[in-house]
Design a protein around this motif. Structure first.
Motif, PDB file in Angstrom:
ATOM      1  N   ARG A 488      55.058  38.106  41.157  1.00 54.19           N
ATOM      2  CA  ARG A 488      54.056  37.085  40.874  1.00 54.19           C
ATOM      3  C   ARG A 488      53.267  36.733  42.128  1.00 54.19           C
ATOM      4  O   ARG A 488      53.727  36.932  43.246  1.00 54.19           O
ATOM      5  CB  ARG A 488      54.733  35.826  40.332  1.00 54.19           C
ATOM      6  CG  ARG A 488      55.457  36.021  39.018  1.00 54.19           C
ATOM      7  CD  ARG A 488      56.249  34.782  38.644  1.00 54.19           C
ATOM      8  NE  ARG A 488      57.288  34.499  39.618  1.00 54.19           N
ATOM      9  CZ  ARG A 488      58.064  33.420  39.598  1.00 54.19           C
ATOM     10  NH1 ARG A 488      57.892  32.526  38.646  1.00 54.19           N
ATOM     11  NH2 ARG A 488      58.990  33.243  40.516  1.00 54.19           N
ATOM     12  N   CYS A 492      51.493  31.327  41.087  1.00 57.16           N
ATOM     13  CA  CYS A 492      52.406  31.332  39.949  1.00 57.16           C
ATOM     14  C   CYS A 492      53.826  30.996  40.385  1.00 57.16           C
ATOM     15  O   CYS A 492      54.559  30.305  39.671  1.00 57.16           O
ATOM     16  CB  CYS A 492      52.370  32.694  39.251  1.00 57.16           C
ATOM     17  SG  CYS A 492      50.872  32.984  38.271  1.00 57.16           S
ATOM     18  N   ARG A 495      53.871  27.210  40.933  1.00 59.01           N
ATOM     19  CA  ARG A 495      53.890  26.465  39.665  1.00 59.01           C
ATOM     20  C   ARG A 495      55.255  26.532  38.999  1.00 59.01           C
ATOM     21  O   ARG A 495      55.737  25.534  38.443  1.00 59.01           O
ATOM     22  CB  ARG A 495      52.814  27.019  38.725  1.00 59.01           C
ATOM     23  CG  ARG A 495      51.401  26.589  39.073  1.00 59.01           C
ATOM     24  CD  ARG A 495      50.460  26.812  37.902  1.00 59.01           C
ATOM     25  NE  ARG A 495      50.360  28.222  37.562  1.00 59.01           N
ATOM     26  CZ  ARG A 495      49.441  29.047  38.032  1.00 59.01           C
ATOM     27  NH1 ARG A 495      48.539  28.588  38.891  1.00 59.01           N
ATOM     28  NH2 ARG A 495      49.404  30.305  37.665  1.00 59.01           N
ATOM     29  N   ALA A 496      55.895  27.687  39.047  1.00 58.60           N
ATOM     30  CA  ALA A 496      57.207  27.826  38.428  1.00 58.60           C
ATOM     31  C   ALA A 496      58.235  26.956  39.146  1.00 58.60           C
ATOM     32  O   ALA A 496      59.080  26.315  38.504  1.00 58.60           O
ATOM     33  CB  ALA A 496      57.636  29.289  38.436  1.00 58.60           C
ATOM     34  N   SER A 501      61.005  25.908  35.991  1.00 54.96           N
ATOM     35  CA  SER A 501      61.208  26.876  34.920  1.00 54.96           C
ATOM     36  C   SER A 501      61.866  28.135  35.464  1.00 54.96           C
ATOM     37  O   SER A 501      61.894  28.384  36.659  1.00 54.96           O
ATOM     38  CB  SER A 501      59.866  27.233  34.267  1.00 54.96           C
ATOM     39  OG  SER A 501      58.965  27.739  35.227  1.00 54.96           O
ATOM     40  N   ALA A 504      59.787  34.103  35.928  1.00 57.42           N
ATOM     41  CA  ALA A 504      59.172  35.102  35.048  1.00 57.42           C
ATOM     42  C   ALA A 504      58.974  36.385  35.837  1.00 57.42           C
ATOM     43  O   ALA A 504      58.812  36.360  37.053  1.00 57.42           O
ATOM     44  CB  ALA A 504      57.827  34.586  34.530  1.00 57.42           C
ATOM     45  N   CYS A 507      53.026  37.450  36.655  1.00 54.66           N
ATOM     46  CA  CYS A 507      52.191  36.246  36.613  1.00 54.66           C
ATOM     47  C   CYS A 507      51.949  35.786  35.180  1.00 54.66           C
ATOM     48  O   CYS A 507      52.101  36.556  34.222  1.00 54.66           O
ATOM     49  CB  CYS A 507      50.845  36.529  37.290  1.00 54.66           C
ATOM     50  SG  CYS A 507      50.940  36.728  39.081  1.00 54.66           S
ATOM     51  N   GLU A 508      51.557  34.518  35.059  1.00 54.24           N
ATOM     52  CA  GLU A 508      51.250  33.965  33.751  1.00 54.24           C
ATOM     53  C   GLU A 508      50.006  34.646  33.164  1.00 54.24           C
ATOM     54  O   GLU A 508      49.155  35.156  33.905  1.00 54.24           O
ATOM     55  CB  GLU A 508      50.996  32.456  33.865  1.00 54.24           C
ATOM     56  CG  GLU A 508      52.192  31.669  34.374  1.00 54.24           C
ATOM     57  CD  GLU A 508      53.379  31.740  33.433  1.00 54.24           C
ATOM     58  OE1 GLU A 508      53.150  31.881  32.207  1.00 54.24           O
ATOM     59  OE2 GLU A 508      54.527  31.683  33.907  1.00 54.24           O
ATOM     60  N   PRO A 509      49.881  34.650  31.831  1.00 53.49           N
ATOM     61  CA  PRO A 509      48.713  35.319  31.221  1.00 53.49           C
ATOM     62  C   PRO A 509      47.373  34.763  31.672  1.00 53.49           C
ATOM     63  O   PRO A 509      46.376  35.482  31.652  1.00 53.49           O
ATOM     64  CB  PRO A 509      48.939  35.089  29.719  1.00 53.49           C
ATOM     65  CG  PRO A 509      50.420  34.926  29.580  1.00 53.49           C
ATOM     66  CD  PRO A 509      50.868  34.218  30.837  1.00 53.49           C
ATOM     67  N   ASP A 510      47.338  33.482  32.076  1.00 47.01           N
ATOM     68  CA  ASP A 510      46.067  32.894  32.495  1.00 47.01           C
ATOM     69  C   ASP A 510      45.866  32.945  34.010  1.00 47.01           C
ATOM     70  O   ASP A 510      44.968  32.287  34.541  1.00 47.01           O
ATOM     71  CB  ASP A 510      45.978  31.443  32.027  1.00 47.01           C
ATOM     72  CG  ASP A 510      47.119  30.589  32.577  1.00 47.01           C
ATOM     73  OD1 ASP A 510      48.093  31.167  33.116  1.00 47.01           O
ATOM     74  OD2 ASP A 510      47.051  29.349  32.464  1.00 47.01           O
ATOM     75  N   CYS A 511      46.683  33.721  34.719  1.00 50.49           N
ATOM     76  CA  CYS A 511      46.586  33.788  36.173  1.00 50.49           C
ATOM     77  C   CYS A 511      45.294  34.487  36.579  1.00 50.49           C
ATOM     78  O   CYS A 511      45.001  35.603  36.128  1.00 50.49           O
ATOM     79  CB  CYS A 511      47.792  34.531  36.756  1.00 50.49           C
ATOM     80  SG  CYS A 511      47.703  34.741  38.544  1.00 50.49           S
ATOM     81  N   HIS A 528      49.905  42.400  31.009  1.00 48.06           N
ATOM     82  CA  HIS A 528      51.054  41.626  31.494  1.00 48.06           C
ATOM     83  C   HIS A 528      52.358  42.187  30.943  1.00 48.06           C
ATOM     84  O   HIS A 528      53.330  42.391  31.685  1.00 48.06           O
ATOM     85  CB  HIS A 528      50.910  40.151  31.101  1.00 48.06           C
ATOM     86  CG  HIS A 528      49.797  39.450  31.806  1.00 48.06           C
ATOM     87  ND1 HIS A 528      48.480  39.552  31.406  1.00 48.06           N
ATOM     88  CD2 HIS A 528      49.800  38.629  32.896  1.00 48.06           C
ATOM     89  CE1 HIS A 528      47.725  38.826  32.207  1.00 48.06           C
ATOM     90  NE2 HIS A 528      48.497  38.264  33.123  1.00 48.06           N
TER      91      HIS A 528
END
Length: 738
Positions: A488, A492, A495-496, A501, A504, A507-511, A528
């Motif tokens: 990531r 990301c 944020r995690a 959380s 993952a 990265c997040e889908p909206d990264c 992703h």
């Protein structure tokens, strides 16, 4: 001239006076200067001294780009000495830097209305008026400044352009002079800026003419021209070099970076940019905009990686070397030259730690060079720039061609035929995932969709997976797993952690950074998910290979190997690769055992095969059982043939060999012979019952062997002889109880 350096983005030339003031203190220790000013203020001086100290502090902050702090100091100075023109002048400079042109002009006007106006106030107000589009007012100010004798050379150029005089004295440096832009028909804030910038560049070229070029002056002129009109025409490399040599490295990088984006296949610009970045390791503070998204180290790696496989660049290197040394430099020397350049660059790359990339600089360069090599083998990345690019993922991101490259990887389309929307709906649906383990056995087979990709070999290298792939190819599966532990971006990850959380895989889908970090996947609609799956497959290959390395180490760790392979098999079920992974484990174990057997290390060979047998399913065990039985039989026979054998150990190996492979005749016969010898040893030590037990086991074992090898003369003869000895021992045993 310095006044023009502040005109970009509406910051009028008053900023140039700030630059001049900053330059006055640049030679001294800024910290010491500031302490002197504050010490003067602590002595509670009169209003005049206080105002001068406040102005000095404000000029230091203005030179450092702290505009709010500078404004505060200048206002305090003005409040202390309202009739002093200096605070008003510097207030105008600071406001011009912030784009408040009307307020800046008002302060310059008030300064000029004082009894002793600042000598540069007219020129700075003229520059502010130029930026605001007031050409008539600027012309009037410059004429007045010339009458007063305070107009410098750059001011005269500006005055000539504003007056529309084409016969102004314009230095013409042969071979490098630029055509003067046509005046704009509609006046406005940018009116005359291209012409002024062109004249400044010509003045800079004139400063370089002669036997003793004035590099700092040329750099200042080129920097001012860039701030006014960011366009260098076809001489970006020249201007960039002059800026860098003259000490304006930030300007040099900006000029060369913009030129590289405009003409990415121009190796002269890329080479100059690479040198400027390599010699500017520190992130210099920016006062005219946000800092670049990529750290300097990554930008340097991107530029050098783009040169390593640039044919035009190496042709120029060969030509230059041939002229310098008077010999022909053959093309077959390029690989050696490339390796030498790469090693030299790697030694000079800065290690930026937490401020830069999460990957060490040498690994960044290695990934970039390997990706550029693969792109070169694929024919390059085509686009409207002409010659196809042969660069790495960092260069693709730096050029802003991420989506186009994703479509190229998936469909073969170049940058000239795609848009961002096209890339979002690209037709590529998979990535190649086959990974060689180093022994000829693969752990990944790829999906059916992989065959639809135009360039599947470019997907992994042009992504964050490229680091793990390099480590795996280099035989470092442990390092490959470490590289796969975090794919990531920094945002990301932050944020995690903040959300608490679970980690993952990607990265997040909206990264917003995902595509820039993984341009090879940017053309895939399910990028992703695809990256996460490919990462698992690389981890699977790394664990399988790591298990083999544990077995083949100088001191094999069979437990660690078994743990690696068990975890790999768990991953393989999720990836629907269980049978393939089992086959890979068996292949690696057989190869390692074969090497150990040839070296005479039967214990290592047996342990290797036993380890593999303990983790795989029944469907692959027959491939191991035959080899394991043979190794155990050989080890048992070798032990039995020693001068002072351990027959108990030999019998144990032979029993296991017979249990695994009952049809191994040599093991069956040897076990009977060893048990017979064990019985004789027990008889000699006085253990009548022990001898009888060994003989009974030998007879039973040889009888069972005859079921597999009926009428075998050796087995039959051996069984009959041992049976006779067993009968004799039994008689002796019976007599001992009478």
């Amino acid at each position: 001239m310095g006044g023009l350096s502040g005109m970009a983005g509406g910051a009028a030339g008053a900023g140039g006076a700030a630059s001049a003031g900053g330059a006055a203190s640049a030679g001294a220790d800024a910290g010491a200067v500031e302490r002197s000013f504050r010490l003067a203020l602590s002595l509670a001086p009169g209003p005049g001294v206080t105002a001068r100290a406040r102005v000095g502090l404000g000029r230091l902050q203005l030179a450092a780009g702290e505009f709010d702090g500078a404004l505060a100091e200048f206002r305090l100075a003005h409040d202390t000495a309202p009739d002093d023109s200096a605070p008003l002048f510097w207030l105008g400079c600071a406001l011009a830097h912030q784009g408040e042109l009307d307020a800046a002009e008002a302060h310059f006007t008030r300064c000029l209305a004082g009894t002793t106006p600042h000598p540069r106030a007219l020129v700075q107000r003229a520059y502010a008026r130029v930026a605001a589009g007031n050409r008539d007012g600027a012309r009037a100010d410059l004429r007045a400044a010339e009458r007063d004798g305070v107009l410098d050379d750059e001011g005269r150029w500006v005055a000539a352009v504003l007056s529309g005089v084409r016969g102004a004295p314009e230095p013409d440096v042969q071979g490098t002079s630029e055509p003067e832009p046509e005046p704009q028909s509609t006046p406005g804030p940018a009116c005359g800026a291209p012409r002024i910038a062109a004249l400044l560049r010509k003045a800079g070229l004139a400063a370089l003419d002669g036997a003793d070029p004035d590099w700092p002056r040329a750099a200042a002129l080129f920097g001012a021209a860039w701030d006014i009109a960011p366009d260098t025409g076809g001489h970006a490399a020249l201007y960039g070099v002059a800026l860098a040599v003259g000490g304006r490295r930030t300007h040099a990088v900006d000029v060369l970076d913009a030129a590289a984006r405009r003409a990415p296949s121009d190796h002269r610009v890329t080479h100059a940019l690479a040198i400027a970045l390599l010699n500017s390791p520190a992130q210099e503070p920016r006062t005219d905009g946000p800092p670049p998204a990529a750290p300097p180290c990554e930008r340097a790696v991107a530029a050098w990686g783009a040169l390593l496989y640039d044919v035009s660049f190496w042709d120029r290197v060969r030509l230059t070397a041939g002229r310098r040394y008077g010999v022909d430099v053959a093309a077959d020397l390029v690989p050696d030259l490339r390796a030498g350049l790469r090693d030299r660059v790697a030694r000079h790359l800065p290690d930026e730690g937490d401020r830069g990339s999460r990957v060490p600089p040498d690994a960044l360069l290695q990934r970039e060079a390997d990706a550029a090599r693969l792109l070169d083998e694929a024919g390059g990345f085509p686009g409207p720039w002409g010659t196809p690019l042969r660069c790495g993922p960092l260069a693709i991101a730096a050029l802003g061609r991420v989506r186009e490259f994703g479509v190229f990887t998936a469909t073969g389309g170049g940058a000239a035929i795609t848009t961002g929307a096209d890339a979002e709906t690209g037709t590529g649906t998979g990535t190649g995932t086959g990974t060689a383990t180093g022994t000829g056995t693969g752990t990944g087979t790829g999906t059916a969709a992989d065959t639809d990709l135009a360039h599947p070999t470019l997907v992994h290298p042009f992504s964050e997976l490229g680091f793990a792939q390099l480590q795996l190819t280099a035989g470092l599966p442990g390092d490959a797993l470490a590289a796969l532990a975090e794919l990531r971006c920094r945002d990301c990850r932050a944020r995690a952690r903040a959300a608490g959380s679970a980690a993952a895989p990607v990265c997040e889908p909206d990264c917003a950074r995902f595509d820039a970090l993984n341009p090879g996947y940017s053309g895939l609609p399910d990028r992703h998910r695809r990256l996460a799956r490919d990462a698992r497959e690389l981890a699977l290959a790394a664990r399988v290979t790591l298990g083999r390395d544990h077995l083949t180490a100088d001191r094999p760790d069979f437990d660690a190997a078994a743990a690696c392979w068990r975890r790999a098999l768990v991953h393989s079920r999720r990836l629907e690769r269980y049978r393939h992974t089992q086959a890979a484990v068996v292949g690696l174990a057989l190869a390692a055992a074969k090497d150990a057997y040839r070296a005479g290390r039967l214990t290592r060979a047996a342990g290797t095969l036993e380890t593999a047998r303990s983790v795989i399913g029944a469907n692959e065990r027959p491939r191991l059982d035959g080899q394991l039985a043979r190794v155990l039989a050989d080890r048992g026979i070798r032990e039995a043939n020693r001068e002072d054998p351990d027959l108990e150990t030999s019998a144990r190996d032979l029993r296991r060999s017979v249990a695994i492979a009952p049809r191994l005749r040599r093991a069956q016969l040897s076990l009977g012979i060893v048990l017979h010898g064990l019985a004789l040893r027990r008889w000699g030590s006085g253990s009548l019952s022990g001898a009888r037990t060994a003989l009974e086991e030998a007879v039973g074992q040889l009888t069972a062997a005859l079921a597999h090898f009926p009428d075998d003369p050796e087995i039959t003869e051996q069984r009959n002889r041992i049976q006779g000895e067993l009968d004799f021992v039994r008689e002796q045993f019976d007599e001992s109880w009478r």
